[in-house]
Design a protein around this motif. Sequence first.
Motif, short mmCIF file in Angstrom:
data_model
loop_
_atom_site.label_atom_id
_atom_site.label_comp_id
_atom_site.label_asym_id
_atom_site.label_seq_id
_atom_site.Cartn_x
_atom_site.Cartn_y
_atom_site.Cartn_z
N PHE A 204 0.91 -0.82 -0.04
CA PHE A 204 -0.05 -0.09 0.01
C PHE A 204 0.80 1.16 0.14
O PHE A 204 2.00 1.33 0.54
CB PHE A 204 -0.86 -0.01 1.30
N LYS A 205 0.37 2.39 -0.53
CA LYS A 205 0.92 3.69 -0.43
C LYS A 205 0.04 4.85 -0.02
O LYS A 205 -1.42 4.55 -0.19
CB LYS A 205 1.63 3.90 -1.79
N ASP A 208 -3.79 5.53 -1.63
CA ASP A 208 -4.78 4.37 -2.41
C ASP A 208 -6.17 4.28 -1.82
O ASP A 208 -6.24 4.58 -0.47
CB ASP A 208 -4.05 2.94 -1.95
N LYS A 299 -9.43 4.79 2.53
CA LYS A 299 -8.27 5.55 2.04
C LYS A 299 -7.16 5.40 2.76
O LYS A 299 -7.23 5.49 3.96
CB LYS A 299 -8.61 7.15 1.64
#
Length: 359
Positions: A204-205, A208, A299
Amino acid sequence: MTQQDNYLSTPSGLFFEDFKLGQELIHGVPRTISEGDVSLYIALTGSRFALNCAETVARSAGFYGIPVDNLLVFHMAFGKTVNDISLNAVANLGYAEVLFNTPVFTQDTLEVTSKVIGLKENSNGKTGIVYVHSVATNQHHQVVLSFKRWVMVHKRDLHTHMETPVIPELLDVVDSEQQVVPKNLDLKLWKEHYSDHQLRADEFKPGDILFHRDGITLNDSEHSMATRLYQNNARVHFDQHMMDNTHTGKRLVFGGHIISLCRALSYNGLGNGLWLSAIHGGTHANPSYAGDTIYCQSKILEVKQFNRRDDMALVRIQSLGIKNNTPDNMEYLSKVDNGRTRYHSDVVLDIDYSVLMRR
């Protein structure tokens, strides 16, 4: 009723003008959590986070048994506070600085105390907002969790007024140094299939977004049973006769139930977010009622190394609960208007939290 009958008044709860800054409340009815409570919670939410579902999984992660889902612990602690704080509430408005300190297991007993940290009368003169800091402890006098919340409460006497409001300063984010890794928690032996081969923290970043696809329709019986499970006796959730006289004519669904449904829905995509460590803030943006269908979108806000661990990371997430709609059909979810966040009428929850997630 005869002349000999003597009707005594039953406790009616505190109204806004009954609260005093610094007031300390020791809440009644300690609660021992049972395996039945845990099973009922799963039945009512459908939560599938593996650490809270299987003893073999919990033991492989370093626990001696299955830890109770932290949201169930939170709701039970919250329920203890209702009789003193929000029995006469219009609505619970939000949360901040929710910190989970000590894992809870079945047969642990919770007790809760609260302190009034802020008071503000509303401009209509009919209600006010009460801010409290609540602390739950176990039978060993260890702090299990602490949280701050604010609730809108009816006034008893519309002729009394508060001159100077006191609004506490609340942290936007619980510092990572305050968040606790449960003793002995180790994910090095975790097997991929435990959490359905889902994405890990390193995949994940920030930025996302995941729409979690499934929806859960609120049934009258289920949301009522969930709220009873937490021994939350706020009348707005149960007394239809009373709510007949409101503009909606419906009983409110307890916001905590919406939080749990969104967390359960988020498993589809965030199934490796195994341990809820903190809730930074939460807003019940709009009410929910029986018949509404709840969806969730999340998010990723931050992914960071935690305590120099190579088996887990600290992931901060914003989840939005949405009723009877999906983000692709909505012009906006929230927007800032004159410095205030305003939500689409179908957004019912905005919650900002952190989890320990497999790397």
